[in-house]
Design a protein around this motif. Structure first.
Motif, PDB file in Angstrom:
ATOM      1  N   ILE A 299       0.851  -4.054  -4.767  1.00 19.75           N
ATOM      2  CA  ILE A 299       1.132  -5.325  -4.113  1.00 19.75           C
ATOM      3  C   ILE A 299      -0.177  -5.835  -3.525  1.00 19.75           C
ATOM      4  O   ILE A 299      -0.827  -5.137  -2.745  1.00 19.75           O
ATOM      5  CB  ILE A 299       2.164  -5.167  -2.966  1.00 19.75           C
ATOM      6  CG1 ILE A 299       3.407  -4.395  -3.414  1.00 19.75           C
ATOM      7  CG2 ILE A 299       2.492  -6.524  -2.357  1.00 19.75           C
ATOM      8  CD1 ILE A 299       4.267  -5.080  -4.416  1.00 19.75           C
ATOM      9  N   VAL A 300      -0.569  -7.058  -3.883  1.00 21.90           N
ATOM     10  CA  VAL A 300      -1.791  -7.647  -3.350  1.00 21.90           C
ATOM     11  C   VAL A 300      -1.449  -8.325  -2.028  1.00 21.90           C
ATOM     12  O   VAL A 300      -0.502  -9.116  -1.947  1.00 21.90           O
ATOM     13  CB  VAL A 300      -2.412  -8.652  -4.341  1.00 21.90           C
ATOM     14  CG1 VAL A 300      -3.697  -9.243  -3.773  1.00 21.90           C
ATOM     15  CG2 VAL A 300      -2.678  -7.984  -5.689  1.00 21.90           C
ATOM     16  N   CYS A 301      -2.221  -8.018  -0.992  1.00 21.45           N
ATOM     17  CA  CYS A 301      -1.984  -8.580   0.343  1.00 21.45           C
ATOM     18  C   CYS A 301      -2.239 -10.086   0.322  1.00 21.45           C
ATOM     19  O   CYS A 301      -3.273 -10.538  -0.167  1.00 21.45           O
ATOM     20  CB  CYS A 301      -2.900  -7.908   1.358  1.00 21.45           C
ATOM     21  SG  CYS A 301      -2.741  -8.592   3.022  1.00 21.45           S
ATOM     22  N   PRO A 302      -1.311 -10.884   0.884  1.00 23.65           N
ATOM     23  CA  PRO A 302      -1.506 -12.332   0.910  1.00 23.65           C
ATOM     24  C   PRO A 302      -2.563 -12.773   1.921  1.00 23.65           C
ATOM     25  O   PRO A 302      -2.968 -13.931   1.927  1.00 23.65           O
ATOM     26  CB  PRO A 302      -0.127 -12.863   1.303  1.00 23.65           C
ATOM     27  CG  PRO A 302       0.486 -11.757   2.090  1.00 23.65           C
ATOM     28  CD  PRO A 302      -0.035 -10.488   1.469  1.00 23.65           C
ATOM     29  N   HIS A 303      -3.024 -11.849   2.768  1.00 22.47           N
ATOM     30  CA  HIS A 303      -3.984 -12.183   3.817  1.00 22.47           C
ATOM     31  C   HIS A 303      -5.409 -11.781   3.444  1.00 22.47           C
ATOM     32  O   HIS A 303      -6.326 -12.594   3.531  1.00 22.47           O
ATOM     33  CB  HIS A 303      -3.588 -11.511   5.138  1.00 22.47           C
ATOM     34  CG  HIS A 303      -2.174 -11.786   5.535  1.00 22.47           C
ATOM     35  ND1 HIS A 303      -1.767 -12.996   6.064  1.00 22.47           N
ATOM     36  CD2 HIS A 303      -1.063 -11.022   5.446  1.00 22.47           C
ATOM     37  CE1 HIS A 303      -0.470 -12.957   6.302  1.00 22.47           C
ATOM     38  NE2 HIS A 303      -0.013 -11.769   5.929  1.00 22.47           N
ATOM     39  N   CYS A 304      -5.590 -10.506   3.027  1.00 22.77           N
ATOM     40  CA  CYS A 304      -6.949  -9.997   2.779  1.00 22.77           C
ATOM     41  C   CYS A 304      -7.194  -9.650   1.308  1.00 22.77           C
ATOM     42  O   CYS A 304      -8.301  -9.241   0.955  1.00 22.77           O
ATOM     43  CB  CYS A 304      -7.231  -8.786   3.663  1.00 22.77           C
ATOM     44  SG  CYS A 304      -6.340  -7.276   3.177  1.00 22.77           S
ATOM     45  N   ASP A 305      -6.175  -9.778   0.466  1.00 24.05           N
ATOM     46  CA  ASP A 305      -6.258  -9.520  -0.973  1.00 24.05           C
ATOM     47  C   ASP A 305      -6.465  -8.051  -1.336  1.00 24.05           C
ATOM     48  O   ASP A 305      -6.782  -7.732  -2.476  1.00 24.05           O
ATOM     49  CB  ASP A 305      -7.331 -10.390  -1.643  1.00 24.05           C
ATOM     50  CG  ASP A 305      -7.063 -11.871  -1.472  1.00 24.05           C
ATOM     51  OD1 ASP A 305      -5.880 -12.254  -1.418  1.00 24.05           O
ATOM     52  OD2 ASP A 305      -8.034 -12.639  -1.397  1.00 24.05           O
ATOM     53  N   ALA A 306      -6.279  -7.134  -0.380  1.00 21.74           N
ATOM     54  CA  ALA A 306      -6.351  -5.706  -0.695  1.00 21.74           C
ATOM     55  C   ALA A 306      -5.141  -5.339  -1.555  1.00 21.74           C
ATOM     56  O   ALA A 306      -4.048  -5.884  -1.383  1.00 21.74           O
ATOM     57  CB  ALA A 306      -6.351  -4.870   0.583  1.00 21.74           C
ATOM     58  N   VAL A 307      -5.340  -4.416  -2.485  1.00 19.93           N
ATOM     59  CA  VAL A 307      -4.247  -3.945  -3.327  1.00 19.93           C
ATOM     60  C   VAL A 307      -3.621  -2.722  -2.659  1.00 19.93           C
ATOM     61  O   VAL A 307      -4.308  -1.746  -2.374  1.00 19.93           O
ATOM     62  CB  VAL A 307      -4.749  -3.603  -4.748  1.00 19.93           C
ATOM     63  CG1 VAL A 307      -3.595  -3.095  -5.612  1.00 19.93           C
ATOM     64  CG2 VAL A 307      -5.412  -4.817  -5.391  1.00 19.93           C
ATOM     65  N   ASN A 308      -2.331  -2.811  -2.385  1.00 24.35           N
ATOM     66  CA  ASN A 308      -1.586  -1.747  -1.716  1.00 24.35           C
ATOM     67  C   ASN A 308      -0.606  -1.110  -2.682  1.00 24.35           C
ATOM     68  O   ASN A 308      -0.035  -1.794  -3.522  1.00 24.35           O
ATOM     69  CB  ASN A 308      -0.783  -2.340  -0.548  1.00 24.35           C
ATOM     70  CG  ASN A 308      -1.652  -2.861   0.572  1.00 24.35           C
ATOM     71  OD1 ASN A 308      -1.876  -2.167   1.539  1.00 24.35           O
ATOM     72  ND2 ASN A 308      -2.136  -4.086   0.452  1.00 24.35           N
TER      73      ASN A 308
END
Length: 152
Positions: free
Chosen positions: A14-23
């Motif tokens: 899941i790509v974070c909508p805030h920082c674009d980190a992939v979780n």
């Protein structure tokens, strides 16, 4: 029946909508309001995520979720008319989908790359590839029906 090495396959990127980190989030925990491991903000906000050209590809290519995109422009009357319906759809589609918006005035490269000829245009991406497209404004029920029809 036991599960051993199959458990990690149930984790989704899941790509974070805030920082674009992939979780990596276990699929079973998507509805438990997961937060980003990097910025600690919610991975799902119930609102469409505004994406620039720089962020767009990461969200469609690195996410295991289908991504619903609204290609729109601020000067477009039907786009502004559809915006509240699209926001309502985002509330109902998350966390099974990532719901995003791309301003074609600011991201003209994406509008050209995906041959967006009219706005608003909805496009559904799975695994980084466009799988369906629908031009024209829709209300929330038509958006949801269209997404469900093409999500299979």
């Amino acid at each position: 029946m036991t599960t051993s090495s199959s458990a990690p396959a149930e984790a989704l990127h899941i790509v974070c909508p805030h920082c674009d980190a992939v979780n990596r989030v276990p699929a079973a925990r998507l509805r438990e309001e997961p937060v980003c491991g990097k910025c600690q903000k919610p991975l799902f906000t119930g609102q469409p995520v505004d994406l620039s050209s720089a962020r767009f590809l990461k969200h469609i290519e690195r996410s295991d979720l289908p991504v619903l995109v609204d290609f729109w422009a601020p000067w477009c009357g039907p786009c502004r008319q559809m915006a509240p319906f699209y926001a309502q759809a985002a509330q109902r589609l998350e966390p099974a989908f990532r719901v995003v918006k791309v301003n074609t005035e600011e991201a003209q490269d994406l509008a050209a790359r995906y041959a967006i000829r009219s706005i608003p245009t909805l496009a559904l991406f799975k695994g980084g590839r466009e799988v369906a497209r629908q031009p024209g404004a829709m209300d929330v029920n038509n958006i949801l029906a269209w997404v469900q029809q093409h999500a299979r």
